[in-house]
Design a protein around this motif. Structure first.
Motif, PDB file in Angstrom:
ATOM      1  N   SER A 378       0.821  -1.197  -0.093  1.00 26.62           N
ATOM      2  CA  SER A 378       0.057  -0.005   0.067  1.00 26.62           C
ATOM      3  C   SER A 378       0.817   1.130   0.107  1.00 26.62           C
ATOM      4  CB  SER A 378      -0.747   0.056   1.105  1.00 26.62           C
ATOM      5  OG  SER A 378       0.094  -0.214   2.580  1.00 26.62           O
ATOM      6  N   MET A 379       1.904   0.960   0.492  1.00 26.73           N
ATOM      7  CA  MET A 379       2.998   2.259   0.337  1.00 26.73           C
ATOM      8  C   MET A 379       3.218   2.685  -0.729  1.00 26.73           C
ATOM      9  SD  MET A 379       5.669   1.119   3.375  1.00 26.73           S
ATOM     10  CE  MET A 379       5.241   0.453   4.865  1.00 26.73           C
ATOM     11  N   LEU A 380       3.155   1.866  -1.891  1.00 31.46           N
ATOM     12  CA  LEU A 380       3.935   2.146  -2.991  1.00 31.46           C
ATOM     13  C   LEU A 380       3.012   2.884  -3.843  1.00 31.46           C
ATOM     14  CD1 LEU A 380       5.520  -1.254  -3.505  1.00 31.46           C
ATOM     15  CD2 LEU A 380       6.577   0.926  -2.871  1.00 31.46           C
ATOM     16  N   GLU A 381       1.852   3.255  -3.846  1.00 30.80           N
ATOM     17  CA  GLU A 381       1.014   3.916  -4.607  1.00 30.80           C
ATOM     18  C   GLU A 381       0.786   3.212  -6.068  1.00 30.80           C
ATOM     19  OE1 GLU A 381       2.262   8.383  -3.297  1.00 30.80           O
ATOM     20  OE2 GLU A 381       1.735   7.956  -5.364  1.00 30.80           O
ATOM     21  N   LEU A 382       0.449   2.030  -5.950  1.00 31.17           N
ATOM     22  CA  LEU A 382       0.163   1.424  -7.323  1.00 31.17           C
ATOM     23  C   LEU A 382      -0.960   1.768  -7.989  1.00 31.17           C
ATOM     24  CD1 LEU A 382       1.345  -2.067  -5.788  1.00 31.17           C
ATOM     25  CD2 LEU A 382       2.573  -0.897  -7.306  1.00 31.17           C
ATOM     26  N   ARG A 383      -0.645   1.913  -9.361  1.00 37.59           N
ATOM     27  CA  ARG A 383      -1.736   2.476 -10.099  1.00 37.59           C
ATOM     28  C   ARG A 383      -2.511   1.413 -11.214  1.00 37.59           C
ATOM     29  NH1 ARG A 383       1.888   7.555 -11.905  1.00 37.59           N
ATOM     30  NH2 ARG A 383       2.477   8.400  -9.743  1.00 37.59           N
ATOM     31  N   ASP A 384      -3.760   1.708 -11.518  1.00 39.09           N
ATOM     32  CA  ASP A 384      -4.333   0.923 -12.466  1.00 39.09           C
ATOM     33  C   ASP A 384      -3.683   1.062 -13.722  1.00 39.09           C
ATOM     34  OD1 ASP A 384      -7.647   1.316 -10.884  1.00 39.09           O
ATOM     35  OD2 ASP A 384      -6.014  -0.081 -10.620  1.00 39.09           O
ATOM     36  N   GLY A 385      -3.813  -0.119 -14.358  1.00 35.47           N
ATOM     37  CA  GLY A 385      -3.269  -0.033 -15.708  1.00 35.47           C
ATOM     38  C   GLY A 385      -1.817  -0.136 -15.876  1.00 35.47           C
ATOM     39  N   GLU A 386      -1.057  -0.233 -14.743  1.00 37.02           N
ATOM     40  CA  GLU A 386       0.216  -0.276 -14.793  1.00 37.02           C
ATOM     41  C   GLU A 386       0.837  -1.819 -15.068  1.00 37.02           C
ATOM     42  OE1 GLU A 386       2.680   3.181 -12.293  1.00 37.02           O
ATOM     43  OE2 GLU A 386       1.973   1.415 -11.143  1.00 37.02           O
ATOM     44  N   ALA A 387       1.885  -1.993 -15.665  1.00 36.34           N
ATOM     45  CA  ALA A 387       2.461  -3.390 -15.572  1.00 36.34           C
ATOM     46  C   ALA A 387       3.524  -3.093 -14.609  1.00 36.34           C
ATOM     47  CB  ALA A 387       3.177  -3.610 -16.874  1.00 36.34           C
ATOM     48  N   VAL A 388       3.660  -4.114 -13.952  1.00 37.91           N
ATOM     49  CA  VAL A 388       4.504  -4.072 -12.484  1.00 37.91           C
ATOM     50  C   VAL A 388       5.660  -5.213 -12.526  1.00 37.91           C
ATOM     51  CG1 VAL A 388       4.928  -4.085 -10.163  1.00 37.91           C
ATOM     52  CG2 VAL A 388       2.835  -3.083 -10.788  1.00 37.91           C
ATOM     53  N   ALA A 389       6.956  -4.723 -12.375  1.00 32.77           N
ATOM     54  CA  ALA A 389       7.950  -5.629 -12.325  1.00 32.77           C
ATOM     55  C   ALA A 389       8.694  -5.310 -10.861  1.00 32.77           C
ATOM     56  CB  ALA A 389       9.143  -5.442 -13.421  1.00 32.77           C
ATOM     57  N   VAL A 390       8.987  -6.360 -10.255  1.00 35.17           N
ATOM     58  CA  VAL A 390       9.849  -6.427  -9.098  1.00 35.17           C
ATOM     59  C   VAL A 390      11.077  -7.088  -9.259  1.00 35.17           C
ATOM     60  CG1 VAL A 390       9.722  -6.910  -6.516  1.00 35.17           C
ATOM     61  CG2 VAL A 390       7.672  -6.445  -7.582  1.00 35.17           C
ATOM     62  N   ASN A 391      12.019  -6.396  -8.836  1.00 34.37           N
ATOM     63  CA  ASN A 391      13.460  -6.816  -9.231  1.00 34.37           C
ATOM     64  C   ASN A 391      14.123  -6.827  -7.830  1.00 34.37           C
ATOM     65  OD1 ASN A 391      15.837  -7.027 -11.222  1.00 34.37           O
ATOM     66  ND2 ASN A 391      16.629  -5.405  -9.829  1.00 34.37           N
ATOM     67  N   SER A 392      15.161  -7.788  -7.675  1.00 33.03           N
ATOM     68  CA  SER A 392      15.964  -7.898  -6.380  1.00 33.03           C
ATOM     69  C   SER A 392      17.274  -8.617  -6.934  1.00 33.03           C
ATOM     70  CB  SER A 392      15.153  -8.845  -5.573  1.00 33.03           C
ATOM     71  OG  SER A 392      16.157  -9.359  -4.475  1.00 33.03           O
TER      72      SER A 392
END
Lengths: 564, 166
Positions: A378-392
């Motif tokens: 919830s902290m990340l302000e995710l928006r609709d319609g976005e493609a999300v990638a998480v990288n580590s």
């Protein structure tokens, strides 16, 4: 001239109170040994000064034997063309050392008549009780190969007058150099010391595991001596491990590096010197690029922001993709910095400049967090319609230091609903429950890693990326070594695990593998070919994941995951 | 009259000078390899201005590979085609052209190989990525980045500049 203390301690379960008492006693008794030739004693050869005459005789005999038999090609090779084996190629010289050591690894203590053969055994006399732990079998992988048949030691040094058949029959063992060396080898002190160095490291680790700190302390000192007699990779690796062991023994635990700026600097040098980080970035970027195909708005959440070196290449690839670049949003997560600079924001600013230059719409947000487990979707302000990638990249293993942390992070990642999760981790198990196992594994792993660094350095070549970068890279790795060996509990953050272990973890957390395609493989291979010493590196594909290794040993693994 | 026909010929056939025919010069330079093109810049001022033109180097970079759409402004902004070739593409090609024969011996390398070599999309992609990283790293050093031309390559590309142990 029998050795005074040549009696064997009883073979019990190693290091029960009784025998350890005996051992430390033996150690103490050994010290006031008067008349031991000092020069040889430093190297661990307990030869009495009075016996030096015999030693000299033996040397003469050895020379005779080697120079003798001109008709035998092999022997004349030895006499004239002997070459010191290069100890910095650790695994293969260990291999050849073990197979060439005529005497079996743990023979009964021989009399001191054969000083040049005996020392390997007589100085390890103390450790013979628990052979299975001390001998090099403990080192996993193919670094050490045990020879199957051992002719007894005496054969080699029969006086020249005896039948030549007995000598020539011993010779094949000399000549049978294993694997990588095809040149005849002469046993020299440094090689003996190399073997004893490894023995001593393992013995010390076992002593630490048994909580026998007195013995461990004595061994650490011996390791110090032996390490100095080595050269190249073996010396560096042994020094770092010895320091880590010493820290553990004396409880001088390294402070957990709060100075992230210095750690970043070290990582920069590591980035420049060798291909591991570049490989990680390129392969992860390729997976992200493919996951972002045809998407107009993309958001990358980077758990390992550091200097942001991964993102320029991705942004450039996005800028040049058919159809033009998407709107690119980057959320960078990093540890708090301890000077007053807002490090994350600076990196973001640089990336924004780059984005503007190449005409990519860019948005950046930096998050400071002590641990990834503090993060919530919830902290990340995710928006609709976005493609999300998480990288580590090299971050997730640190979470294993605290129970429950990795599960929390993976569930947070799931809440972010990523199209792809890219993970790069060290390919090694440095998180086993037993200290000795961890020690052994990491010794093997970091030796290989240091080996690969040897080719990267600017040895002899006039360039700016030279020894300083190499040294900084070694310090970077040395800090990891220190953490693996000296720390425990929540401080031990370098808890590397293998791809198979991570795979199990991701799959049970609800992810399924996303295969890295052939583009990633080709780019990675090409990248490696660009590096000096490029032939040593190997890219391997392993069920859709890519592994980068040095010769036969995989060292890091890139994998990609999506929600199942 | 001493040789009227010779005099006429002389007038009808002016001596050809390449510098007077820039379009021909460009056609020639367009086909050169990188090293020759660099050398051409040292001939005279005219040659220098042409040989350093971005357009020629763009032709060189994408001689064998179709340029990805929209690449020109990106490369221009990151430092230009000439820099792309000198700092990234040429070292990449040089390194990669040191191929190994089946028996393990190395062949190739050196500029002659690079001249004849046809390069692939992958090599261009890797070069572009490295070029972008180079720009990003120089953002620290330069005053607000993007300086064209002469700044040395960033540290992360130094591995390309080292002589290769063959």
């Amino acid at each position: 001239m029998k050795r005074e203390h040549s009696h064997r301690p009883p073979p019990p379960d190693p290091f029960t109170g009784a025998s350890s008492g005996q051992k430390s006693k033996m150690w103490e008794e050994a010290e006031p040994d008067a008349g031991v030739d000092e020069l040889l004693a430093v190297l661990g050869y307990k030869v009495k000064a009075s016996d030096m005459v015999e030693v000299a005789q033996k040397i003469e005999q050895l020379e005779q034997v080697m120079g003798h038999g001109q008709e035998d090609e092999l022997m004349s090779h030895l006499a004239s063309d002997s070459v010191h084996y290069n100890p910095s190629d650790l695994s293969s010289w260990l291999e050849s050392m073990i197979s060439e050591l005529n005497p079996p690894p743990l023979p009964p203590p021989p009399p001191m008549e054969d000083p040049f053969l005996a020392p390997a055994e007589s100085s390890t006399i103390t450790f013979q009780d628990s052979p299975s732990d001390y001998d090099l079998k403990a080192i996993p992988g193919n670094a050490v190969v045990y020879p199957q048949i051992q002719p007894p030691p005496n054969k080699r040094f029969k006086p020249a007058s005896s039948s030549s058949s007995s000598i020539t029959s011993a010779m094949p063992v000399w000549g049978s150099n294993t694997v990588e060396s095809s040149r005849p080898v002469v046993l020299v002190d440094s090689q003996e010391n190399g073997i004893r160095l490894v023995h001593a490291l393992m013995a010390c680790a076992e002593a630490v595991q048994q909580d026998n700190l007195k013995l461990a302390e004595a061994l650490v000192k011996q390791i110090g001596f032996l390490a100095v007699s080595q050269a190249g990779v073996m010396r560096k690796v042994a020094t770092y491990f010895a320091e880590a062991l010493a820290r553990r023994i004396y409880r001088l635990y390294p402070e957990n590096p709060q100075d992230s700026a210095f750690a970043d600097l070290l990582q920069m040098h590591f980035y420049e010197t060798c291909p591991y980080l570049k490989f990680a970035h390129f392969t992860a970027n390729q997976a992200i690029l493919e996951a972002f195909a045809n998407k107009d708005k993309v958001h990358v959440i980077d758990f390992s922001m550091k200097q942001g070196l991964q993102w320029p290449a991705l942004m450039q690839a996005l800028a040049l993709r058919p159809g033009g670049p998407p709107t690119f949003r980057l959320t960078g997560i990093g540890p708090p910095s301890h000077d007053n600079t807002d490090h994350l924001q600076e990196v973001g600013w640089k990336l924004a400049q780059l984005a503007e230059t190449i005409h990519v719409k860019f948005e950046y947000r930096g998050f400071v967090a002590n641990s990834l487990a503090d993060l919530e979707a919830s902290m990340l302000e995710l928006r609709d319609g976005e493609a999300v990638a998480v990288n580590s990249v090299f971050e997730l293993h640190q979470l294993l230091a605290r129970p429950g942390a990795i599960e929390k992070v993976l569930s947070a990642v799931k809440e972010m609903k990523p199209d792809i999760l890219t993970v790069v981790e060290q390919e090694a198990n440095h998180n086993g429950p037993g200290f000795l196992d961890r020690f052994t594994e990491s010794l093997h792993y970091y030796s290989t890693l240091f080996d690969s660094l040897e080719g990267c350095g600017g040895s002899g070549s006039p360039s700016q990326v030279s020894n300083q970068d190499k040294v900084m890279s070694e310090v970077y790795l040395g800090r990891q070594i220190c953490n693996v060996v000296a720390c425990e509990g929540p401080d031990r953050v370098e808890r590397h695990e293998t791809l198979a272990q991570w795979r199990a973890r991701f799959e049970s957390a609800g992810f399924e593998p996303a295969h890295l395609g052939s583009n990633a493989y080709k780019q990675a291979s090409m990248l490696l070919a660009l590096f000096n010493g490029g032939d040593g590196y190997r890219v391997e594909e392993n069920s859709g994941c890519l592994m980068l290794g040095w010769h036969t040993r995989p060292l890091i693994a890139t994998s990609a995951w999506k929600l199942s | 009259m001493a040789n009227p026909s010779a005099g006429e010929d002389k007038e009808k056939r002016p001596r050809f000078c390449i510098n007077d025919n820039v379009d021909v010069l460009v056609e020639v330079l367009k086909r050169l390899d990188g090293r020759s093109l660099g050398a051409a810049a040292g001939v005279c001022r005219l040659w220098r201005s042409i040989a350093r033109s971005e357009w020629l180097w763009e032709q060189l970079c994408f001689r064998h590979v179709a340029p990805p759409p929209g690449v020109r402004p990106v490369v221009a902004a990151l430092g230009g085609y000439r820099r792309l070739y000198m700092v990234c593409l040429r070292p990449v090609l040089t390194r990669l052209s040191k191929r190994k024969r089946l028996d393990g011996t190395t062949i190739g390398g050196g500029d002659a190989e690079v001249v004849r070599r046809v390069w692939t999309r992958h090599e261009v992609e890797v070069s572009l990525s490295l070029f972008c990283i180079d720009y990003y790293e120089r953002l620290d050093a330069g005053a607000g980045g993007g300086r064209m031309g002469e700044t040395p390559a960033a540290a992360s590309l130094m591995f390309l500049c080292k002589p290769v142990n063959v």
